[in-house]
Design a protein around this motif. Structure first.
Motif, PDB file in Angstrom:
ATOM      1  N   PRO A   3       9.618 -50.445 134.781  1.00 46.93           N
ATOM      2  CA  PRO A   3      10.836 -51.048 134.975  1.00 46.93           C
ATOM      3  C   PRO A   3      10.931 -52.263 136.084  1.00 46.93           C
ATOM      4  N   ARG A   4      11.663 -53.295 135.734  1.00 49.03           N
ATOM      5  CA  ARG A   4      11.642 -54.437 136.550  1.00 49.03           C
ATOM      6  C   ARG A   4      12.592 -54.208 137.642  1.00 49.03           C
ATOM      7  N   ALA A   5      12.491 -54.515 138.968  1.00 49.64           N
ATOM      8  CA  ALA A   5      13.325 -54.178 139.927  1.00 49.64           C
ATOM      9  C   ALA A   5      14.597 -54.902 139.897  1.00 49.64           C
ATOM     10  N   ASP A   6      15.716 -54.447 140.349  1.00 49.51           N
ATOM     11  CA  ASP A   6      17.006 -54.691 140.449  1.00 49.51           C
ATOM     12  C   ASP A   6      17.130 -56.127 141.267  1.00 49.51           C
ATOM     13  N   LEU A   7      17.943 -56.836 140.766  1.00 47.82           N
ATOM     14  CA  LEU A   7      18.012 -57.945 141.543  1.00 47.82           C
ATOM     15  C   LEU A   7      18.560 -57.790 143.124  1.00 47.82           C
ATOM     16  N   GLY A   8      17.589 -58.442 144.092  1.00 46.46           N
ATOM     17  CA  GLY A   8      17.950 -58.158 145.446  1.00 46.46           C
ATOM     18  C   GLY A   8      17.461 -56.930 145.876  1.00 46.46           C
ATOM     19  N   GLN A   9      16.699 -56.084 145.060  1.00 43.11           N
ATOM     20  CA  GLN A   9      16.244 -54.764 145.551  1.00 43.11           C
ATOM     21  C   GLN A   9      15.015 -54.993 146.676  1.00 43.11           C
ATOM     22  N   LYS A  10      15.234 -54.038 147.656  1.00 41.03           N
ATOM     23  CA  LYS A  10      14.016 -54.128 148.604  1.00 41.03           C
ATOM     24  C   LYS A  10      12.619 -53.802 148.054  1.00 41.03           C
ATOM     25  N   GLY A  11      11.355 -54.352 148.960  1.00 39.49           N
ATOM     26  CA  GLY A  11      10.351 -53.825 148.150  1.00 39.49           C
ATOM     27  C   GLY A  11       9.109 -54.965 148.706  1.00 39.49           C
ATOM     28  N   PHE A  12       8.074 -54.522 148.724  1.00 42.47           N
ATOM     29  CA  PHE A  12       6.751 -55.334 149.115  1.00 42.47           C
ATOM     30  C   PHE A  12       6.519 -56.179 147.819  1.00 42.47           C
ATOM     31  N   GLY A  13       6.259 -57.582 148.193  1.00 47.83           N
ATOM     32  CA  GLY A  13       5.805 -58.512 147.209  1.00 47.83           C
ATOM     33  C   GLY A  13       7.173 -58.777 146.205  1.00 47.83           C
ATOM     34  N   MET A  14       8.170 -58.676 146.976  1.00 46.20           N
ATOM     35  CA  MET A  14       9.628 -58.760 146.132  1.00 46.20           C
ATOM     36  C   MET A  14      10.060 -60.422 146.535  1.00 46.20           C
ATOM     37  N   PRO A  15      10.662 -61.207 145.908  1.00 49.29           N
ATOM     38  CA  PRO A  15      11.174 -62.285 146.250  1.00 49.29           C
ATOM     39  C   PRO A  15      12.453 -62.183 147.224  1.00 49.29           C
ATOM     40  N   ARG A  16      12.246 -62.880 148.412  1.00 44.33           N
ATOM     41  CA  ARG A  16      13.229 -62.785 149.290  1.00 44.33           C
ATOM     42  C   ARG A  16      14.486 -63.408 148.723  1.00 44.33           C
ATOM     43  N   THR A  17      15.839 -62.848 149.250  1.00 45.44           N
ATOM     44  CA  THR A  17      17.121 -63.025 148.502  1.00 45.44           C
ATOM     45  C   THR A  17      18.075 -63.771 149.979  1.00 45.44           C
ATOM     46  N   ASP A  18      19.118 -64.469 149.251  1.00 41.34           N
ATOM     47  CA  ASP A  18      20.031 -64.705 150.406  1.00 41.34           C
ATOM     48  C   ASP A  18      21.174 -63.735 150.486  1.00 41.34           C
ATOM     49  N   SER A  19      22.309 -63.936 151.077  1.00 44.51           N
ATOM     50  CA  SER A  19      23.180 -62.900 151.153  1.00 44.51           C
ATOM     51  C   SER A  19      24.035 -62.664 150.083  1.00 44.51           C
ATOM     52  N   THR A  20      23.808 -63.417 148.955  1.00 46.15           N
ATOM     53  CA  THR A  20      24.580 -63.085 147.687  1.00 46.15           C
ATOM     54  C   THR A  20      23.530 -62.338 146.868  1.00 46.15           C
ATOM     55  N   GLY A  21      22.278 -62.331 147.259  1.00 44.54           N
ATOM     56  CA  GLY A  21      21.501 -61.592 146.297  1.00 44.54           C
ATOM     57  C   GLY A  21      20.535 -62.362 145.403  1.00 44.54           C
ATOM     58  N   LYS A  22      20.718 -64.100 145.603  1.00 40.51           N
ATOM     59  CA  LYS A  22      20.123 -64.936 144.978  1.00 40.51           C
ATOM     60  C   LYS A  22      18.757 -65.052 145.683  1.00 40.51           C
ATOM     61  N   PRO A  23      17.760 -65.066 144.806  1.00 43.21           N
ATOM     62  CA  PRO A  23      16.363 -65.447 145.189  1.00 43.21           C
ATOM     63  C   PRO A  23      16.090 -66.716 146.005  1.00 43.21           C
TER      64      PRO A  23
END
Length: 382
Positions: free
Chosen positions: A39-59
């Protein structure tokens, strides 16, 4: 005697029936990537190789650096570097420290404070490694008259296994390059170009070098992304390091044997944008304390996210059994640590640390190895 002759003849006929020239022995079928992934990760979920997000959870989009372009060489303080998996070679011949990491570039320093680089010191033209791109967890070892570069390359266009509801497993291997001096260029010298030192059908990373009683070994990770409960393994190398001579790798331990190792989904961690369950092994380094105790640094994930594990061999040899310490050596989202000794004899430990989902930065720590077990000291600020 007659029966023996008949048996040998039967074996010869069977071998001839499957000779390459015969058309009735089909070639191995290529592995076809699957679409039923984890399953795909949730938006803003922590983890290795995940896109970094701003304070609103936007990549946050990261600028793409052109491949095969070496950045401008400059001199910076250690605290201003960003990298994963820092490894430092203290080269006695040149009285210079050489820093490698994931990314494959090299920095050099005379005092551990100011570092000049990055330098591209490898030449992998014409090998499958070139298509794979940068080297991960790069290390340099002085062995005999040569310097050897251990790096992991991953070719995601070459799928070795499709695990439904999990992952398309890429061709991942630690390869060894060689040079006459620490600054390279490091080139291939293997028994054949692009040789797989580990089993091709295994997802292998983070190979390191270890020598014991005249035998040379590569200790490496069999990735949890393929087998769920990651393992640490070793395989014996030829004396000239051109190939492996073990019939098969030996498994030293599984990640889940460590009490501090957490299960990724249970801790809310995602990997490469997917929710994959499992237990992680990373970044081995073998060492002996001053009393002769054999140990291994390795990394995994736990309650404080990335962390440094440590274990010891009860037999005092690579064969183990390997017993995990009850607590991490260093936690706080730090890990993949490597020991080295300074030119004035101080034992230091290089490791990367990150705040939250921020970038990874190298740190140095003092270590006491006078007893049977390593004791972590204070942060070392050169």
């Amino acid at each position: 005697m007659r029966n023996s002759i008949c048996i040998l003849a039967a074996v010869a006929l069977a071998a001839a029936a499957c000779a390459p020239k015969q058309q009735n022995c089909p070639a191995p079928r290529p592995v076809v990537p699957g679409t039923e992934l984890a399953p795909r990760a949730d938006l803003g979920q922590k983890g290795f190789g995940m896109p970094r997000t701003d304070s609103t959870g936007k990549p946050i989009e990261r600028p793409q650096r052109p491949r095969n372009i070496t950045p401008e060489v400059r001199t910076v303080h250690l605290n201003d570097l960003s990298m994963s998996d820092p490894y430092i070679l203290a080269d006695e011949a040149t009285q210079t420290y050489y820093l490698t990491s994931s990314g494959g570039m090299m920095y050099k320093s005379k005092d551990l404070a100011m570092w000049e680089g990055p330098y591209n010191v490898i030449d992998i033209k014409g090998l499958w490694l070139e298509k794979a791109g940068f080297a991960a967890a790069a290390e340099i070892h002085k062995i005999g008259d040569y310097y050897y570069y251990f790096g992991t390359w991953s070719d995601h266009s070459d799928i070795i296994e499709y695990v439904p509801r999990r992952y398309n497993v890429p061709h991942n291997q630690t390869y060894i390059l060689r040079a006459d001096n620490p600054e390279g260029p490091y080139t291939s010298f293997a028994i054949e170009p692009g040789y797989d030192y580990e089993p091709r059908e295994w997802d292998c990373i983070d190979g390191t070098y270890y020598e014991e009683n005249g035998h040379k070994y590569m200790v490496f990770v069999h990735e949890w992304t393929q087998i769920i409960d990651g393992t640490m393994d070793y395989i014996e190398l030829s004396d000239d390091l051109t190939h492996t001579i073990s019939e098969w790798p030996v498994t030293m331990f599984r990640a889940s044997e460590a009490a501090y190792c957490g299960e990724m989904i249970g801790m809310g961690e995602a990997t490469f944008g997917m929710k994959m369950p499992g237990w992680v092994t990373d970044g081995p380094q073998m060492f002996r304390t001053q009393t002769g105790k054999l140990g291994m640094l390795w990394a995994t994930w736990g309650q404080e996210r990335y962390l440094q594990g440590i274990c010891y061999s009860e037999s005092g040899t690579i064969a183990g059994p390997w017993v995990q310490e009850p607590e991490p050596f260093l936690a706080n989202n730090s890990g993949h640590g490597m020991l080295f000794r300074t030119f004035d004899g101080k034992l230091l430990y290089s490791v990367h640390h990150s705040e939250g989902n921020g970038g990874r930065k190298p740190q140095l720590w003092e270590v006491d190895d006078s007893g049977d077990k390593l004791v972590l000291g204070q942060r070392y600020n050169p």
